[in-house]
Design a protein around this motif. Structure first.
Motif, PDB file in Angstrom:
ATOM      1  N   UNK A   1       0.803  -1.208   0.000  1.00  0.00           N
ATOM      2  CA  UNK A   1       0.000   0.000   0.000  1.00  0.00           C
ATOM      3  C   UNK A   1       0.837   1.259   0.000  1.00  0.00           C
ATOM      4  N   UNK A   2       0.148   2.368  -0.042  1.00  0.00           N
ATOM      5  CA  UNK A   2       0.752   3.687   0.002  1.00  0.00           C
ATOM      6  C   UNK A   2       1.442   3.892   1.354  1.00  0.00           C
ATOM      7  N   UNK A   3       2.670   4.419   1.382  1.00  0.00           N
ATOM      8  CA  UNK A   3       3.399   4.555   2.644  1.00  0.00           C
ATOM      9  C   UNK A   3       2.644   5.313   3.742  1.00  0.00           C
ATOM     10  N   UNK A   4       2.024   6.425   3.408  1.00  0.00           N
ATOM     11  CA  UNK A   4       1.320   7.210   4.431  1.00  0.00           C
ATOM     12  C   UNK A   4       0.165   6.407   5.008  1.00  0.00           C
ATOM     13  N   UNK A   5      -0.647   5.838   4.143  1.00  0.00           N
ATOM     14  CA  UNK A   5      -1.802   5.048   4.594  1.00  0.00           C
ATOM     15  C   UNK A   5      -1.347   3.876   5.451  1.00  0.00           C
ATOM     16  N   UNK A   6      -0.314   3.187   5.000  1.00  0.00           N
ATOM     17  CA  UNK A   6       0.192   2.021   5.735  1.00  0.00           C
ATOM     18  C   UNK A   6       0.716   2.429   7.105  1.00  0.00           C
ATOM     19  N   UNK A   7       1.542   3.464   7.163  1.00  0.00           N
ATOM     20  CA  UNK A   7       2.115   3.873   8.448  1.00  0.00           C
ATOM     21  C   UNK A   7       1.040   4.303   9.438  1.00  0.00           C
ATOM     22  N   UNK A   8       0.075   5.071   8.980  1.00  0.00           N
ATOM     23  CA  UNK A   8      -1.002   5.528   9.862  1.00  0.00           C
ATOM     24  C   UNK A   8      -1.827   4.339  10.350  1.00  0.00           C
ATOM     25  N   UNK A   9      -2.162   3.419   9.446  1.00  0.00           N
ATOM     26  CA  UNK A   9      -2.961   2.257   9.830  1.00  0.00           C
ATOM     27  C   UNK A   9      -2.219   1.351  10.810  1.00  0.00           C
ATOM     28  N   UNK A  10      -0.967   1.057  10.524  1.00  0.00           N
ATOM     29  CA  UNK A  10      -0.199   0.172  11.411  1.00  0.00           C
ATOM     30  C   UNK A  10       0.033   0.841  12.765  1.00  0.00           C
ATOM     31  N   UNK A  11       0.223   2.145  12.779  1.00  0.00           N
ATOM     32  CA  UNK A  11       0.377   2.850  14.061  1.00  0.00           C
ATOM     33  C   UNK A  11      -0.856   2.650  14.932  1.00  0.00           C
ATOM     34  N   UNK A  12      -2.023   2.708  14.312  1.00  0.00           N
ATOM     35  CA  UNK A  12      -3.270   2.462  15.071  1.00  0.00           C
ATOM     36  C   UNK A  12      -3.360   1.012  15.509  1.00  0.00           C
ATOM     37  N   UNK A  13      -3.074   0.097  14.590  1.00  0.00           N
ATOM     38  CA  UNK A  13      -3.204  -1.339  14.886  1.00  0.00           C
ATOM     39  C   UNK A  13      -2.305  -1.779  16.036  1.00  0.00           C
ATOM     40  N   UNK A  14      -1.118  -1.228  16.111  1.00  0.00           N
ATOM     41  CA  UNK A  14      -0.196  -1.667  17.171  1.00  0.00           C
ATOM     42  C   UNK A  14      -0.173  -0.694  18.348  1.00  0.00           C
ATOM     43  N   UNK A  15      -1.100   0.250  18.366  1.00  0.00           N
ATOM     44  CA  UNK A  15      -1.192   1.239  19.445  1.00  0.00           C
ATOM     45  C   UNK A  15       0.142   1.939  19.693  1.00  0.00           C
ATOM     46  N   UNK A  16       0.774   2.369  18.613  1.00  0.00           N
ATOM     47  CA  UNK A  16       2.060   3.061  18.728  1.00  0.00           C
ATOM     48  C   UNK A  16       1.898   4.361  19.504  1.00  0.00           C
ATOM     49  N   UNK A  17       2.875   4.646  20.329  1.00  0.00           N
ATOM     50  CA  UNK A  17       2.922   5.903  21.064  1.00  0.00           C
ATOM     51  C   UNK A  17       3.676   6.966  20.277  1.00  0.00           C
ATOM     52  N   UNK A  18       4.561   6.499  19.404  1.00  0.00           N
ATOM     53  CA  UNK A  18       5.406   7.399  18.634  1.00  0.00           C
ATOM     54  C   UNK A  18       5.644   6.800  17.257  1.00  0.00           C
ATOM     55  N   UNK A  19       5.510   7.624  16.233  1.00  0.00           N
ATOM     56  CA  UNK A  19       5.783   7.209  14.860  1.00  0.00           C
ATOM     57  C   UNK A  19       6.989   8.013  14.380  1.00  0.00           C
ATOM     58  N   UNK A  20       8.015   7.313  13.902  1.00  0.00           N
ATOM     59  CA  UNK A  20       9.261   7.954  13.496  1.00  0.00           C
ATOM     60  C   UNK A  20       9.423   7.813  11.983  1.00  0.00           C
ATOM     61  N   UNK A  21       9.717   8.918  11.318  1.00  0.00           N
ATOM     62  CA  UNK A  21      10.002   8.911   9.881  1.00  0.00           C
ATOM     63  C   UNK A  21      11.181   9.840   9.621  1.00  0.00           C
ATOM     64  N   UNK A  22      11.849   9.619   8.491  1.00  0.00           N
ATOM     65  CA  UNK A  22      12.920  10.507   8.066  1.00  0.00           C
ATOM     66  C   UNK A  22      12.338  11.725   7.380  1.00  0.00           C
ATOM     67  N   UNK A  23      13.154  12.746   7.213  1.00  0.00           N
ATOM     68  CA  UNK A  23      12.663  13.993   6.618  1.00  0.00           C
ATOM     69  C   UNK A  23      12.787  14.020   5.099  1.00  0.00           C
ATOM     70  N   UNK A  24      13.326  12.985   4.496  1.00  0.00           N
ATOM     71  CA  UNK A  24      13.498  12.991   3.041  1.00  0.00           C
ATOM     72  C   UNK A  24      12.162  13.221   2.361  1.00  0.00           C
TER      73      UNK A  24
END
Length: 149
Positions: free
Chosen positions: A95-118
């Protein structure tokens, strides 16, 4: 920032994203948090794949299928463990990176999401949207944008 229980980081297999993985791993190690490393991929095939590989050059690894994602995740795990992360989970998700990261963050109850600035300052990022900027707007959790470029 409160102690984290689950830190999620996105990687696309690039050197820049591995810098973000290392930073997330150090944070996870320092707070004894679980680290979830996610690689979103969008497979192509046939003439569409050939055209994408020609146009994307070194970025073509993102469109070949899940095998490059799995390879990127293995490399990211090694880097994370070298930084002291003890509890590392890997997820390759189509899937699309943004959609995937947001969805997985919810699924695993992430407290912090880290990405690079590129992508924040590139022309493509300004025209098409950048993963770091879009994740920061949509995540619903704290986002750390690591200076990787």
């Amino acid at each position: 920032m409160d102690a984290q229980r689950t830190v999620l980081v996105g990687t696309d297999g690039s050197a820049s994203s591995f810098t973000a993985v290392e930073r997330a791993a150090r944070l996870a190690a320092d707070t004894r948090a679980d680290l979830v490393i996610v690689c979103a991929y969008q497979p192509l095939s046939g003439p569409e794949l050939v055209r994408a590989q020609e146009e994307l050059g070194e970025e073509a690894y993102q469109v070949v299928g899940s095998a490059p994602a799995e390879e990127s995740l293995r490399a990211a795990r090694a880097r994370a463990e070298a930084q002291g992360a003890a509890h590392v989970q890997l997820r390759a998700v189509e899937g699309d990176p943004v959609t995937v990261l947001v969805r997985v963050a919810r699924e695993c109850s992430a407290d912090l999401l880290v990405v690079g600035n590129r992508g924040l300052r590139s022309l493509a990022g300004r025209l098409l949207g950048s993963v770091p900027a879009d994740v920061a707007r949509k995540a619903g959790v704290d986002v750390l944008i690591v200076h990787t470029t």
